[in-house]
Design a protein around this motif. Structure first.
Motif, PDB file in Angstrom:
ATOM      1  N   GLY A   1       0.812  -1.211   0.000  1.00  0.00           N
ATOM      2  CA  GLY A   1       0.000   0.000   0.000  1.00  0.00           C
ATOM      3  C   GLY A   1       0.846   1.261   0.000  1.00  0.00           C
ATOM      4  O   GLY A   1       0.524   2.244  -0.691  1.00  0.00           O
ATOM      5  N   LEU A   2       1.949   1.255   0.741  1.00  0.00           N
ATOM      6  CA  LEU A   2       2.833   2.416   0.768  1.00  0.00           C
ATOM      7  C   LEU A   2       3.525   2.613  -0.582  1.00  0.00           C
ATOM      8  O   LEU A   2       3.735   3.757  -1.020  1.00  0.00           O
ATOM      9  N   VAL A   3       3.897   1.517  -1.237  1.00  0.00           N
ATOM     10  CA  VAL A   3       4.495   1.628  -2.571  1.00  0.00           C
ATOM     11  C   VAL A   3       3.512   2.270  -3.540  1.00  0.00           C
ATOM     12  O   VAL A   3       3.861   3.166  -4.324  1.00  0.00           O
ATOM     13  N   ILE A   4       2.261   1.828  -3.482  1.00  0.00           N
ATOM     14  CA  ILE A   4       1.239   2.396  -4.369  1.00  0.00           C
ATOM     15  C   ILE A   4       1.012   3.876  -4.058  1.00  0.00           C
ATOM     16  O   ILE A   4       0.875   4.714  -4.958  1.00  0.00           O
ATOM     17  N   ALA A   5       1.005   4.213  -2.759  1.00  0.00           N
ATOM     18  CA  ALA A   5       0.753   5.602  -2.359  1.00  0.00           C
ATOM     19  C   ALA A   5       1.863   6.539  -2.808  1.00  0.00           C
ATOM     20  O   ALA A   5       1.616   7.729  -3.048  1.00  0.00           O
ATOM     21  N   THR A   6       3.091   6.033  -2.922  1.00  0.00           N
ATOM     22  CA  THR A   6       4.216   6.889  -3.315  1.00  0.00           C
ATOM     23  C   THR A   6       4.649   6.657  -4.758  1.00  0.00           C
ATOM     24  O   THR A   6       5.658   7.228  -5.195  1.00  0.00           O
ATOM     25  N   TRP A   7       3.907   5.847  -5.488  1.00  0.00           N
ATOM     26  CA  TRP A   7       4.305   5.492  -6.859  1.00  0.00           C
ATOM     27  C   TRP A   7       4.392   6.724  -7.761  1.00  0.00           C
ATOM     28  O   TRP A   7       5.249   6.802  -8.648  1.00  0.00           O
ATOM     29  N   ASP A   8       3.516   7.694  -7.539  1.00  0.00           N
ATOM     30  CA  ASP A   8       3.486   8.895  -8.380  1.00  0.00           C
ATOM     31  C   ASP A   8       4.450   9.970  -7.912  1.00  0.00           C
ATOM     32  O   ASP A   8       4.424  11.096  -8.434  1.00  0.00           O
ATOM     33  N   GLY A   9       5.296   9.659  -6.947  1.00  0.00           N
ATOM     34  CA  GLY A   9       6.261  10.633  -6.452  1.00  0.00           C
ATOM     35  C   GLY A   9       5.829  11.343  -5.190  1.00  0.00           C
ATOM     36  O   GLY A   9       6.556  12.231  -4.704  1.00  0.00           O
ATOM     37  N   SER A  10       4.680  10.981  -4.645  1.00  0.00           N
ATOM     38  CA  SER A  10       4.218  11.612  -3.405  1.00  0.00           C
ATOM     39  C   SER A  10       5.174  11.282  -2.258  1.00  0.00           C
ATOM     40  O   SER A  10       5.756  10.194  -2.204  1.00  0.00           O
ATOM     41  N   ILE A  11       5.311  12.226  -1.346  1.00  0.00           N
ATOM     42  CA  ILE A  11       6.128  12.044  -0.143  1.00  0.00           C
ATOM     43  C   ILE A  11       5.202  12.193   1.053  1.00  0.00           C
ATOM     44  O   ILE A  11       4.555  13.228   1.228  1.00  0.00           O
ATOM     45  N   ILE A  12       5.135  11.149   1.884  1.00  0.00           N
ATOM     46  CA  ILE A  12       4.193  11.112   2.999  1.00  0.00           C
ATOM     47  C   ILE A  12       4.971  11.267   4.297  1.00  0.00           C
ATOM     48  O   ILE A  12       5.989  10.607   4.514  1.00  0.00           O
ATOM     49  N   LEU A  13       4.469  12.154   5.148  1.00  0.00           N
ATOM     50  CA  LEU A  13       5.150  12.479   6.402  1.00  0.00           C
ATOM     51  C   LEU A  13       4.323  12.001   7.591  1.00  0.00           C
ATOM     52  O   LEU A  13       3.100  12.153   7.602  1.00  0.00           O
ATOM     53  N   TYR A  14       4.994  11.435   8.587  1.00  0.00           N
ATOM     54  CA  TYR A  14       4.350  11.086   9.856  1.00  0.00           C
ATOM     55  C   TYR A  14       5.131  11.739  10.986  1.00  0.00           C
ATOM     56  O   TYR A  14       6.337  11.518  11.132  1.00  0.00           O
ATOM     57  N   GLN A  15       4.458  12.553  11.790  1.00  0.00           N
ATOM     58  CA  GLN A  15       5.079  13.249  12.905  1.00  0.00           C
ATOM     59  C   GLN A  15       4.640  12.593  14.211  1.00  0.00           C
ATOM     60  O   GLN A  15       3.472  12.683  14.596  1.00  0.00           O
ATOM     61  N   LEU A  16       5.565  11.934  14.894  1.00  0.00           N
ATOM     62  CA  LEU A  16       5.233  11.265  16.149  1.00  0.00           C
ATOM     63  C   LEU A  16       4.889  12.304  17.208  1.00  0.00           C
ATOM     64  O   LEU A  16       5.633  13.279  17.398  1.00  0.00           O
TER      65      LEU A  16
ATOM     66  N   ALA B   1       8.811  18.787  12.590  1.00  0.00           N
ATOM     67  CA  ALA B   1      10.256  18.781  12.385  1.00  0.00           C
ATOM     68  C   ALA B   1      10.753  20.228  12.411  1.00  0.00           C
ATOM     69  O   ALA B   1      10.018  21.147  12.041  1.00  0.00           O
ATOM     70  N   PRO B   2      11.984  20.460  12.826  1.00  0.00           N
ATOM     71  CA  PRO B   2      13.017  19.471  13.143  1.00  0.00           C
ATOM     72  C   PRO B   2      13.061  19.045  14.604  1.00  0.00           C
ATOM     73  O   PRO B   2      13.990  18.364  15.014  1.00  0.00           O
ATOM     74  N   PHE B   3      12.063  19.479  15.434  1.00  0.00           N
ATOM     75  CA  PHE B   3      12.124  19.195  16.870  1.00  0.00           C
ATOM     76  C   PHE B   3      11.520  17.835  17.202  1.00  0.00           C
ATOM     77  O   PHE B   3      11.903  17.218  18.187  1.00  0.00           O
ATOM     78  N   GLY B   4      10.570  17.379  16.405  1.00  0.00           N
ATOM     79  CA  GLY B   4       9.937  16.102  16.658  1.00  0.00           C
ATOM     80  C   GLY B   4      10.538  14.993  15.818  1.00  0.00           C
ATOM     81  O   GLY B   4      11.302  15.232  14.877  1.00  0.00           O
ATOM     82  N   ILE B   5      10.196  13.753  16.172  1.00  0.00           N
ATOM     83  CA  ILE B   5      10.630  12.575  15.418  1.00  0.00           C
ATOM     84  C   ILE B   5       9.690  12.396  14.234  1.00  0.00           C
ATOM     85  O   ILE B   5       8.464  12.422  14.390  1.00  0.00           O
ATOM     86  N   VAL B   6      10.255  12.229  13.053  1.00  0.00           N
ATOM     87  CA  VAL B   6       9.434  12.084  11.848  1.00  0.00           C
ATOM     88  C   VAL B   6       9.809  10.805  11.109  1.00  0.00           C
ATOM     89  O   VAL B   6      10.955  10.353  11.146  1.00  0.00           O
ATOM     90  N   LEU B   7       8.808  10.230  10.467  1.00  0.00           N
ATOM     91  CA  LEU B   7       9.005   9.142   9.516  1.00  0.00           C
ATOM     92  C   LEU B   7       8.589   9.659   8.151  1.00  0.00           C
ATOM     93  O   LEU B   7       7.601  10.378   8.031  1.00  0.00           O
ATOM     94  N   VAL B   8       9.341   9.273   7.124  1.00  0.00           N
ATOM     95  CA  VAL B   8       9.089   9.783   5.779  1.00  0.00           C
ATOM     96  C   VAL B   8       9.032   8.608   4.817  1.00  0.00           C
ATOM     97  O   VAL B   8       9.936   7.759   4.790  1.00  0.00           O
ATOM     98  N   ALA B   9       7.960   8.568   4.044  1.00  0.00           N
ATOM     99  CA  ALA B   9       7.797   7.524   3.026  1.00  0.00           C
ATOM    100  C   ALA B   9       7.894   8.172   1.658  1.00  0.00           C
ATOM    101  O   ALA B   9       7.083   9.033   1.304  1.00  0.00           O
ATOM    102  N   ASP B  10       8.891   7.782   0.884  1.00  0.00           N
ATOM    103  CA  ASP B  10       8.998   8.196  -0.506  1.00  0.00           C
ATOM    104  C   ASP B  10       9.275   6.959  -1.347  1.00  0.00           C
ATOM    105  O   ASP B  10       9.204   5.823  -0.854  1.00  0.00           O
TER     106      ASP B  10
END
Length: 550
Positions: free
Chosen positions: A47-62, A67-76
């Motif tokens: 599902g993540l591959v499909i979501a980023t297939w078009d070049g989208s970059i998805i951010l998750y802020q814990l 950012a830059p103070f919080g922990i982030v996960l980035v899916a590209d």
């Protein structure tokens, strides 16, 4: 903010805890829950591959801390590609562990396995340099336990060496992170990219030292010469499913090099210019030479495959060292191919060990094994893939690397070494296969009365599930070959995205159009009057670099 990004990390972590606390005494339930969790992990990764297939970059802020103070996960495209590859490989490895009963030869196999997945996937998804170190430690701690699974003095000795060497690498990693933080005041990757790009040349000595230390750390993980010597014994002595999963661990080092040196230390950055030209390409080519000479000179099948891993990393890093979008795309294709081919070979080595007389892995003549035709056919296919012969994906990956090297001034060296070492790899694998499978019949006459009683188990039919797992890996290699065109177009788009990091930076920081002004060390006395961030995060922190919005 998509919560799907954190699931590939949380799911194996929760599954590992559940297995330890609830079903640790029930092997069947451990198998069911672990395999079900990994299948769910593969579905999420797809599902993540499909979501980023078009070049989208998805951010998750814990904790919803920006950012830059919080922990982030980035899916590209890059991170989701490796998350999917890890999840797919994990399913095949677990099927083999169940069918071969490796999971019953020691304790807590599946809990450690799930923690290993957590660390590997976290390293791919994190957007923070310090949390990359944290996930490195998670995967390494789990790998320590998996390395000595089922025990034995030789495995324990090699495991201690593996632990010591990786602890030294982790210490160097901390030194590098401390240096970067002292110079920039941040460890968020996107923030680092902006701050380091804004640093004037006279204030970059610390940054350059940190970039060299980081490259050494990632070279340890990727087993690049001369930091490779931990790998042959460690991979050869590890349990077969563990060695197969470790095939993705060297790619974590390659991933980190690609991520850091396209985003934070790009090739046009004055502070780190010449870093790749000076030693990375020569080191990669020497790693390729050493690995393939090891394949030719190995006297045991397990060490042959371990040296093939080193050679494949030399091939992969040769493409990375060119450091163009075409070279990175070729490296990514070869990374996918070599991970699967290596895993298949390690599992086949275990099949040969279990079914050959006296568990011999040396290239000595021995009676043919039961089911030898199927095992030999699979070994032949995996060896062709690893050596880079047509028609499988290794040949396509090698052509892509050679084509990418055309733009480099040292193209003649790259071509000569890659083609020469490919020939040596063919000879090494051909010698091993012919000795173990075809020349075995030459010694059959000496065993007219049948094998000794202790070897009767070797005459049993091949277990189905391990063969299904190996066959699934080989079928995936065939699928990569058939769909090489669409896959390579996606990888080319991935490389283009890496060399244009502005969308990544603006997505993580949420600051499109922001300009960074460097404040050198001479201004530190003035900076002491700056407002520091309080415990509630009310003001911006004092750092050597100061942000100014347009």
């Amino acid at each position: 903010m998509s919560h799907w990004i954190i699931l590939p990390i949380v799911l194996p972590a929760m599954m590992a805890a559940f297995i330890v606390l609830v079903v640790r005494h029930h092997v069947v339930l451990q198998r069911v829950f672990s395999l079900a969790g990994t299948v769910a992990l593969l579905a999420i990764a797809a599902g993540l591959v499909i979501a980023t297939w078009d070049g989208s970059i998805i951010l998750y802020q814990l904790g919803n801390w920006a950012a830059p103070f919080g922990i982030v996960l980035v899916a590209d495209r890059l991170s989701t590609l490796f998350v999917f590859l890890t999840s797919l490989l994990a399913i095949f490895v677990q099927l083999y562990a169940i069918g071969s009963k490796w999971d019953t030869r020691g304790r807590h196999f599946y809990a450690l396995f799930q923690f290993q997945l957590m660390g590997i996937i976290g390293a791919f998804l994190t957007g923070d340099a310090f949390n990359l170190f944290v996930f490195f430690e998670v995967l390494l701690i789990a790998s320590y336990g998996l390395m000595i699974h089922s025990g034995g003095p030789e495995r324990f000795r090699v495991g201690v060496q593996y632990v010591v060497f990786n602890l030294l690498g982790s210490t160097l990693f901390l030194f590098a992170l401390g240096t970067i933080y002292a110079e920039t005041g941040t460890l968020n990757m996107a923030d680092l990219a902006q701050r380091i790009a804004a640093a004037p040349a006279e204030h970059t000595s610390g940054i350059r030292a940190a970039s060299v230390m980081l490259l050494m750390v990632f070279a340890v993980k990727a087993a690049i010469l001369p930091l490779h010597f931990w790998l042959p014994s460690a991979y050869a002595c590890a349990p077969a499913p563990v060695a197969a999963l470790f095939a993705i661990m060297t790619k974590v080092g390659a991933y980190a090099i690609i991520r850091f040196y396209t985003l934070i230390f790009p090739p046009d950055l004055e502070a780190t210019q010449g870093l790749f030209d000076t030693w990375l390409l020569p080191a990669a080519l020497l790693t390729l030479i050493l690995g393939m000479l090891g394949v030719l000179g190995a006297r045991r099948l397990d060490r042959l495959v371990a040296f093939a891993v080193i050679g494949s990393m030399g091939m992969l890093m040769s493409a990375v060292s060119v450091f163009t979008p075409q070279g990175i795309a070729a490296a990514l294709f070869y990374a996918i191919h070599s991970t699967l081919a290596t895993a298949a070979l390690f599992l086949l080595v275990d099949v040969v060990r279990d079914r050959r007389e006296r568990n011999l892995l040396t290239f000595d003549l021995a009676p043919p094994i039961a089911g030898g035709a199927l095992v030999a056919g699979m070994f032949f296919a995996a060896a062709i893939a690893m050596a880079g012969l047509p028609p499988l994906s290794g040949f396509i990956g090698k052509l892509l690397i050679l084509d990418a090297a055309m733009a480099d001034a040292r193209m003649a060296w790259v071509w000569a070494i890659i083609l020469g070492m490919s020939l040596i790899a063919v000879i090494g694998f051909a010698r091993a296969g012919s000795t173990i499978f075809w020349r075995a019949h030459a010694s059959e006459a000496a065993y007219d009365e049948g094998p000794p009683p202790e070897d009767e188990a070797a005459l049993a039919p091949l277990p189905a599930l391990p063969m299904v797992a190996i066959g699934g890996i080989l079928a995936t290699l065939v699928a990569i070959t058939v769909f090489a065109g669409p896959l390579q177009r996606h990888l080319a788009a991935t490389a283009d995205q890496l060399f244009a990091p502005e969308p990544y930076i603006s997505t993580v920081l949420g600051t499109p159009g922001k300009e960074i002004t460097y404040k050198g060390h001479a201004d530190e006395d003035h900076d002491k009057d700056s407002t520091a961030r309080d415990s509630h995060g009310a003001e911006n922190p004092e750092t050597p670099l100061e942000e100014e919005a347009h």
